[in-house]
Design an enzyme around this catalytic site. Structure first.
Site, mmCIF file in Angstrom:
data_model
loop_
_atom_site.group_PDB
_atom_site.id
_atom_site.type_symbol
_atom_site.label_atom_id
_atom_site.label_comp_id
_atom_site.label_asym_id
_atom_site.label_seq_id
_atom_site.Cartn_x
_atom_site.Cartn_y
_atom_site.Cartn_z
ATOM 1 N N ASP A 10 -22.366 -76.964 -69.881
ATOM 2 C CA ASP A 10 -23.688 -77.118 -70.500
ATOM 3 C C ASP A 10 -24.872 -77.510 -69.482
ATOM 4 O O ASP A 10 -24.575 -77.741 -68.288
ATOM 5 C CB ASP A 10 -23.661 -78.401 -71.242
ATOM 6 C CG ASP A 10 -22.785 -77.987 -72.501
ATOM 7 O OD1 ASP A 10 -22.941 -76.880 -73.230
ATOM 8 O OD2 ASP A 10 -21.908 -78.886 -72.710
ATOM 9 N N HIS A 65 -23.086 -70.106 -77.947
ATOM 10 C CA HIS A 65 -23.095 -71.147 -77.189
ATOM 11 C C HIS A 65 -21.646 -71.420 -76.787
ATOM 12 O O HIS A 65 -21.167 -71.656 -75.482
ATOM 13 C CB HIS A 65 -23.524 -72.489 -77.738
ATOM 14 C CG HIS A 65 -23.814 -73.749 -76.733
ATOM 15 N ND1 HIS A 65 -24.795 -73.996 -75.851
ATOM 16 C CD2 HIS A 65 -22.877 -74.641 -76.532
ATOM 17 C CE1 HIS A 65 -24.474 -75.131 -75.369
ATOM 18 N NE2 HIS A 65 -23.312 -75.506 -75.573
ATOM 19 N N GLU A 66 -20.859 -71.839 -77.792
ATOM 20 C CA GLU A 66 -19.555 -72.366 -77.433
ATOM 21 C C GLU A 66 -18.439 -71.063 -76.785
ATOM 22 O O GLU A 66 -17.658 -71.364 -76.116
ATOM 23 C CB GLU A 66 -19.011 -73.060 -78.599
ATOM 24 C CG GLU A 66 -19.653 -74.003 -79.335
ATOM 25 C CD GLU A 66 -19.707 -75.154 -78.386
ATOM 26 O OE1 GLU A 66 -18.734 -75.265 -77.236
ATOM 27 O OE2 GLU A 66 -20.628 -76.085 -78.529
#
Length: 923
Positions: A166, A155-156
């Site tokens: 996001d 995700h990061e």
């Protein structure tokens, strides 16, 4: 407040920022050169290293499948602090440092604030700065709240590498959907769950249904989305990667364009997969057939700092007072900037090189003075940059067999046609080259040396009053040093005095600094009369005057008094140039100092492409708001442009109130190098800390719905507003790396720059009227004033985005634009939109400048044409995983009861038919 400050510093013992000067490269689908750095404030724990390896290995597989077999993690360096014990497995780093870390494993910014996040303040599709994980996250202690660590890393990584955002929005967690229902902001809408208010007192927690706020017509402030634990939906990683079924990014087919997610707002409603697919990484790869190998890890431990000054003393250094200015700046570096414990050597070069001082370790002022006395005194000869570099290598090898991680500070003002001849040797050496280019003719070939080795490239003009050379040496503090040891520039100012012989001013010493405070004054012709008063008005005596180098300096013993220091410099010669520099160190090892970091969005640029200036102000890792921040951009010839920077979330500024102040820069005056300098001032009662959760982070999961019941996670710590006190006054100065601009035309050109895109348009209904607010753009991006605004409305968000000129136009005759960065307001009564069955009015703006250049279409604001429906059902079992046992039991029991009632009634009726009618009995 004291305890709070102590916690902040103890947990950010070292202020070690990651950087976009990452060494990551994509090679045959695999990412190489990844640096994961463990912060020295993290207690030694070998299990952490194993957890990092496990996280990356699992993340590589997850990334590979999520990107349709395109990308994986190939090799990773784990940087271990020198506060951890030595180990035979730990090697000496080469170019790897905290400055270039891609992932930082560091204590939380605030107590119990373990949210994983990516420092990301650039535009959509642009790379982020670094990823921040806390040790508890890496150790798997926060899995319920944020999901497995491998999924967190992917995700990061998408934030960091591909510049996506996001697919949730804590500021707008719900929205009015076209289905006329209130929906949680997410992608995709196939993610199921319930909306509840979660309240805890002591060990008792309750879940209440969310109420609709009559003003916003959405759910009340504390309403949260609780996802079902078991799902079938496979997207999206940028919403809630912790859901087991989620293994993909949202694509064009399943992307939720209605939601006010950050991805929609920042990337023009494109899905995350569309952005990733447009990246250079994607374009330069094809899906793999075979499965990728496991990542390879290197364990590196920080060692003593080694620095060798390589100083040009060629004939050209005799002009423009360059040799003496170099000596002033080098003395400043040796006396004040370089940290105790550092090994320092010195080489002079012209057409040949001479080792003037072998490496010595700085332990006291004796070693510093020995180095100062080795500075060059005369300029002559040609320029051989490679000779100087090779002599520095020789100096270092006399004590260390390897050059790995050693630093060479190379200063030169001339061109050298043979500089490229040692480029490969520099690349293979493992040394880091910091390049200070003095004057417009300094060799461009050396830039590549600093780029490939991870060093700094700094440019200094011959304009003495800009104090550039002293600033350049001042920025060469160790990237791996404890923040309490690092020199922090408080003030840097210069002035050429003609009619007026006085240079007067003040310097603010705030309570976060004051230790080892150092005042430096330089002059060009004759020593001025110097007056320095402390905050109580007590005169200070300048302790050292170096008439030969034309400089005077004064070190304040102990900790300098907090407050306003006043200086007066009276020139004794006409057309005199004076400068003053003040730096200091952290006053207290338990309080993080306020710092400023300066940078441009890129190091090279081709006209007419605009650039962006960034200045980040932090205390520890906490953003500082409300400061006055000014950028000074100087060209090769010394022409300076001045820009005020803003943290308002408009124009070039991606996020409001994140402590990053930004502005577009387009005022190019010539081809060549430019330098960047930042001055920041925070006034008492205006500058504040921002204790909100950072943007671009993995979403906190408040709990899960399991078999029809919510299993809540521990609530996030609430922000204590009492700790958000105003800061005292402070001043800071900082410089950024040099940047190079090419292809600037010498001929007059038409207006090339449109107004910047409006990104903060907001709409609120007021009866039958709609109120709009936004930040004014400028004639050239965010400078000047636009000529007019074009406002259009539609019932279709996609039509407004893609066919803006066809949408219904609002009458804006009475709307007169204000100067850039002003707040604009406008109220109108919407006309009848053409779309049938429309559920919303969507609104957007384009700006037009005096040359009739138009901005991009703004972000799209919306107003619902209905009162949306909230949740009507109680918490129910998730339909995705069938009927629970308890529900089945209730159903069976209910059926049995119903059948029993029917049978009883039937029997009763039959019995009545058998009994004859009897007369009614009266009393």
């Amino acid at each position: 407040m004291v305890l709070f400050r102590s916690f902040v510093f103890l947990l950010v013992l070292y202020l070690l920022q990651g950087s976009d000067t990452s060494f990551v490269q994509l090679n045959n689908n695999g990412y190489e050169g990844i640096i994961i750095a463990i912060n020295p404030g993290v207690p030694e724990n070998e299990a952490l290293i194993e957890k990092i390896k496990n996280m990356v290995t699992a993340a590589s597989t997850y990334l590979f499948e999520a990107t349709e077999r395109r990308f994986f993690f190939k090799n990773v360096s784990i940087l271990i602090p020198d506060t951890w014990k030595e180990n035979p497995q730990y090697k000496r780093p080469k170019h790897e440092s905290y400055t270039h870390a891609d992932v930082l494993v560091a204590p939380p910014t605030l107590p119990d604030r373990d949210e994983p996040y990516t420092k990301q303040f650039k535009l959509c599709e642009e790379k982020g700065e670094y990823i921040h994980f806390t040790p508890d996250v890496v150790l798997g202690k926060k899995q319920n709240e944020y999901g497995p660590t491998d999924r967190l890393l992917v995700h990061e990584w998408a934030h960091l590498r591909w510049g996506v955002f996001d697919e949730y929005n804590e500021d707008e967690p719900f929205y009015s959907a076209s289905s006329k229902r209130i929906e949680a902001t997410r992608c995709s809408t196939g993610i199921t769950g319930v909306n509840r208010v979660y309240k805890c007192q002591g060990n008792s927690c309750v879940f209440n249904k969310c109420k609709i706020d009559p003003k916003t017509k959405l759910y009340e402030k504390n309403c949260q989305f609780f996802p079902d634990k078991d799902q079938t939906e496979m997207t999206s990683i940028m919403f809630m990667q912790g859901i087991t079924s989620v293994v993909k990014f949202c694509n064009k087919q399943n992307h939720n364009e209605e939601a006010p997610s950050l991805q929609n707002k920042k990337c023009e409603f494109r899905s995350t997969w569309e952005v990733i697919s447009n990246s250079e990484d994607f374009k330069n790869t094809t899906p793999m057939v075979e499965s990728p190998p496991s990542p390879v890890f290197s364990l590196l431990r920080i060692r003593d700092r080694i620095v060798c000054l390589v100083l040009d003393k060629s004939g050209s250094m005799g002009g423009y007072n360059r040799l003496n200015r170099m000596n002033q700046a080098a003395k400043y570096f040796l006396l004040q900037v370089v940290e105790n414990g550092t090994w320092v050597g010195m080489v002079h070069f012209d057409s040949t090189a001479n080792i003037k001082r072998k490496l010595i370790q700085i332990i006291s002022t004796n070693e510093r003075n020995m180095l100062v006395n080795s500075l060059p005194t005369a300029a002559s000869g040609g320029t051989s940059i490679c000779a100087g570099i090779k002599a520095a290598f020789q100096t270092i090898r006399e004590i260390y067999s390897q050059l790995d991680g050693s630093e060479i500070v190379l200063l030169t003002d001339g061109e050298d046609g043979y500089a490229k001849s040692c480029l490969n040797e520099v690349k293979e050496s493992g040394a880091i080259i910091h390049f200070i280019a003095l004057g417009p003719s300094a060799d461009h070939a050396v830039i590549e040396m600093s780029d490939v080795t991870g060093g700094k490239h700094l440019f200094v003009s011959d304009e003495v009053q800009n104090n550039g050379l002293i600033d350049a040496f001042g920025t060469l503090a160790s990237g791996n040093a404890d923040i309490s040891q690092k020199s922090i520039e408080i003030e840097s100012k210069g002035l050429t005095l003609n009619d007026n012989h006085w240079m007067n001013g003040t310097v603010i010493i705030d309570s976060t600094v004051g230790k080892d405070t150092f005042f430096l004054i330089t002059w060009l012709k004759q020593q001025p009369i110097i007056s320095l008063l402390d905050p109580n008005g007590t005169p200070m005596n300048i302790s050292t005057v170096d008439a030969t180098s034309k400089m005077a300096y004064f070190s304040i013993p102990g900790t300098a008094k907090v407050g306003v220091w006043t200086y007066s410099l009276q020139a004794k010669a006409d057309s005199e140039t004076l400068t003053i520099t003040v730096n200091s160190r952290a006053a207290n090892s338990s309080v993080a100092p306020i710092t400023v970091n300066a940078k441009m969005n890129k190091d090279t640029n081709s006209f007419p492409s605009p650039m962006i200036v960034y200045a980040e102000i932090l205390q520890g890792n906490i953003p500082i708001l409300g400061a006055n921040v000014t950028a000074f951009i100087e060209s090769s010839s010394g022409k300076t442009e001045v820009l005020e920077l803003f943290d308002n979330g408009a124009g070039a500024d991606t996020f409001k109130d994140d402590g990053v102040y930004s502005r577009y820069f387009t005022a190019y005056s010539e081809n060549g190098r430019y330098s960047l300098k930042i001055r920041a001032h925070g006034g008492a009662n205006t500058a504040t800390q921002n204790l909100r959760h950072p943007p671009n982070r993995a979403v906190y999961i408040p709990g899960w719905v399991v078999d029809g019941k919510i299993e809540g996670n521990p609530p996030r710590p609430e922000i204590n507003k009492d700790t958000q006190t105003n800061l005292e006054s402070f001043t800071r100065a900082a410089i950024g790396s040099a940047f190079v601009v090419s292809n600037i035309s010498t001929f007059p050109l038409p207006d090339l720059y449109p107004p910047s895109q409006i990104t903060d348009l907001e709409a609120t209904p007021d009866g039958d009227m709609i109120n709009l607010t936004w930040t004014a753009p400028g004639d050239n991006f965010d400078v000047g004033k636009v000529k007019q605004y074009i406002i259009r409305i539609s019932g279709s968000i996609l039509d407004l985005r893609d066919k803006f000129d066809d949408a219904l136009q609002v009458n804006t005759t009475d709307l007169l634009p204000n100067e850039a960065n002003s707040k604009e307001t406008f109220t109108f009564k919407p006309g009848n939109i053409s779309e049938e069955n429309a559920t919303h009015i969507f609104i957007a703006i384009r700006s037009v400048d005096n040359s009739n250049l138009r901005s991009k279409v703004s972000n799209i604001a919306q107003v619902a044409l209905f009162i949306p429906q909230g949740d009507t059902d109680e918490i129910h079992p998730n339909p995705n995983h069938g009927i629970s046992i308890s529900s089945l039991v209730l159903l069976v029991v209910g059926c049995v009861v119903l059948v029993s009632i029917i049978l009883s009634v039937t029997i009763c009726i039959l019995n009545k038919k058998k009994i004859p009618n009897q007369p009614r009995t009266a009393f």
